[in-house]
Design a protein around this motif. Structure first.
Motif, PDB file in Angstrom:
ATOM      1  N   LEU A 282     -78.207 -39.384 -34.504  1.00 56.70           N
ATOM      2  CA  LEU A 282     -78.385 -37.931 -34.420  1.00 56.70           C
ATOM      3  C   LEU A 282     -77.519 -37.356 -33.297  1.00 56.70           C
ATOM      4  O   LEU A 282     -76.903 -36.308 -33.448  1.00 56.70           O
ATOM      5  CB  LEU A 282     -79.860 -37.584 -34.181  1.00 56.70           C
ATOM      6  N   LYS A 283     -77.463 -38.076 -32.170  1.00 58.00           N
ATOM      7  CA  LYS A 283     -76.651 -37.613 -31.035  1.00 58.00           C
ATOM      8  C   LYS A 283     -75.173 -37.616 -31.407  1.00 58.00           C
ATOM      9  O   LYS A 283     -74.437 -36.690 -31.072  1.00 58.00           O
ATOM     10  CB  LYS A 283     -76.889 -38.502 -29.812  1.00 58.00           C
TER      11      LYS A 283
ATOM     12  N   ALA B 137     -71.540 -45.890 -30.079  1.00 60.53           N
ATOM     13  CA  ALA B 137     -71.962 -45.009 -28.988  1.00 60.53           C
ATOM     14  C   ALA B 137     -71.979 -45.755 -27.657  1.00 60.53           C
ATOM     15  O   ALA B 137     -72.291 -46.941 -27.601  1.00 60.53           O
ATOM     16  CB  ALA B 137     -73.343 -44.445 -29.282  1.00 60.53           C
ATOM     17  N   ASP B 138     -71.644 -45.048 -26.612  1.00 61.45           N
ATOM     18  CA  ASP B 138     -71.593 -45.648 -25.269  1.00 61.45           C
ATOM     19  C   ASP B 138     -72.927 -46.273 -24.887  1.00 61.45           C
ATOM     20  O   ASP B 138     -73.967 -45.663 -25.061  1.00 61.45           O
ATOM     21  CB  ASP B 138     -71.257 -44.571 -24.233  1.00 61.45           C
ATOM     22  N   GLY B 139     -72.872 -47.459 -24.361  1.00 60.18           N
ATOM     23  CA  GLY B 139     -74.070 -48.072 -23.804  1.00 60.18           C
ATOM     24  C   GLY B 139     -75.061 -48.573 -24.848  1.00 60.18           C
ATOM     25  O   GLY B 139     -76.070 -49.161 -24.526  1.00 60.18           O
ATOM     26  N   ARG B 140     -74.761 -48.351 -26.120  1.00 60.21           N
ATOM     27  CA  ARG B 140     -75.719 -48.712 -27.154  1.00 60.21           C
ATOM     28  C   ARG B 140     -75.706 -50.225 -27.402  1.00 60.21           C
ATOM     29  O   ARG B 140     -76.739 -50.787 -27.792  1.00 60.21           O
ATOM     30  CB  ARG B 140     -75.385 -47.922 -28.426  1.00 60.21           C
TER      31      ARG B 140
ATOM     32  N   HIS C 267     -86.385 -50.548 -32.801  1.00 62.08           N
ATOM     33  CA  HIS C 267     -84.932 -50.763 -32.828  1.00 62.08           C
ATOM     34  C   HIS C 267     -84.263 -49.758 -33.781  1.00 62.08           C
ATOM     35  O   HIS C 267     -83.282 -49.100 -33.426  1.00 62.08           O
ATOM     36  CB  HIS C 267     -84.674 -52.203 -33.284  1.00 62.08           C
ATOM     37  N   ILE C 268     -84.809 -49.611 -34.981  1.00 60.24           N
ATOM     38  CA  ILE C 268     -84.231 -48.689 -35.974  1.00 60.24           C
ATOM     39  C   ILE C 268     -84.395 -47.239 -35.507  1.00 60.24           C
ATOM     40  O   ILE C 268     -83.493 -46.406 -35.686  1.00 60.24           O
ATOM     41  CB  ILE C 268     -84.892 -48.883 -37.374  1.00 60.24           C
ATOM     42  N   SER C 269     -85.518 -46.954 -34.872  1.00 56.45           N
ATOM     43  CA  SER C 269     -85.754 -45.603 -34.368  1.00 56.45           C
ATOM     44  C   SER C 269     -84.707 -45.234 -33.308  1.00 56.45           C
ATOM     45  O   SER C 269     -84.167 -44.130 -33.307  1.00 56.45           O
ATOM     46  CB  SER C 269     -87.168 -45.531 -33.793  1.00 56.45           C
ATOM     47  N   LYS C 270     -84.384 -46.192 -32.439  1.00 52.32           N
ATOM     48  CA  LYS C 270     -83.362 -45.933 -31.404  1.00 52.32           C
ATOM     49  C   LYS C 270     -81.989 -45.745 -32.043  1.00 52.32           C
ATOM     50  O   LYS C 270     -81.203 -44.906 -31.602  1.00 52.32           O
ATOM     51  CB  LYS C 270     -83.325 -47.067 -30.393  1.00 52.32           C
ATOM     52  N   ALA C 271     -81.701 -46.547 -33.068  1.00 49.16           N
ATOM     53  CA  ALA C 271     -80.418 -46.403 -33.773  1.00 49.16           C
ATOM     54  C   ALA C 271     -80.325 -45.018 -34.403  1.00 49.16           C
ATOM     55  O   ALA C 271     -79.257 -44.386 -34.402  1.00 49.16           O
ATOM     56  CB  ALA C 271     -80.286 -47.483 -34.850  1.00 49.16           C
TER      57      ALA C 271
END
Ligand SMILES: [Zn+2]
Length: 217
Positions: free
Chosen positions: A206-207, A164-167, A197-201
């Motif tokens: 989902l996106k 994903a972009d910017g990830r 960290h895992i929550s952001k991943a």
């Protein structure tokens, strides 16, 4: 000359790696004879490996064929909950038990991975190595086994969230925060940093899935 057990293990690892690297994607059919040809392994160990992968729910039946399993939305959410808790626990234990050498390896990885920005596939492999290093630094064999299981199931997700972009930049900053907490011996901070960290991943995943649905329509 390989004995039966070695070639059995080889066939299993070969197929697992092929699924992990998305050579075979969820929904792809696995045919015994094709796998035997591709990997240059005889059909008996291939058959045994396929049975084992089916028992582990990495393969599933579609009529008479075996296909790579896919995770539905709820299974994916369930997997991320378990992953967040177990990875967090590994970080907390690593903060207590990691040797100075293990922390050094993590630091070196942070530095090396900076060079991989812009290459999602390489970064994805580096990410796996980084997390594996934290698992090992927890010095808890049962936890390492459970995390191996979780990561095996992660292979059934179609794409890496690192694409994903910017990830990528976010990921590396988050990794740095985790290592700092482990180095400081702060178990609570290490747990929180890894959970976040895992929550952001997961949010990124989902996106990505939402975009995939959009693209399919
Ligand atoms: Zn990571």
């Amino acid at each position: 000359m390989h004995d039966q057990r070695t070639s059995h293990k080889d066939a299993y690892s070969l197929i697992l790696e092929a699924i992990d690297s998305h050579l075979y994607k969820p929904g792809d059919r696995l045919v015994e004879s094709e796998l035997a040809d591709r990997f240059g392994v005889s059909r008996t160990p291939i058959r045994e490996a396929l049975q084992r992968l089916e028992t582990q729910s990495l393969l599933t039946r579609d009529g008479r064929s075996l296909i790579v399993a896919s995770l539905d939305h709820s299974q994916m959410s369930e997997l991320y909950v378990v992953r967040g808790e177990l990875e967090g626990l590994a970080a907390r234990l690593a903060a207590r038990h990691a040797t100075p050498e293990e922390v050094r390896v993590l630091r070196d990885m942070l530095e090396e991975d900076q060079k991989l920005v812009g290459d999602p596939q390489a970064l994805s492999r580096a990410n796996r190595r980084f997390h594996k290093q934290i698992h090992l630094a927890s010095h808890n064999r049962f936890l390492v086994q459970q995390l191996d299981l979780v990561h095996r199931s992660m292979a059934l997700l179609a794409t890496t969230s690192l694409a994903a972009d910017g990830r990528t930049t976010g990921t590396l900053e988050e990794h740095a925060r985790i290592v700092e907490a482990i180095e400081a011996g702060d178990g609570v901070a290490a747990y929180d940093a890894l959970r976040a960290h895992i929550s952001k991943a997961f949010v990124t995943r989902l996106k990505l899935d939402a975009q995939a649905v959009e693209a399919a329509e």
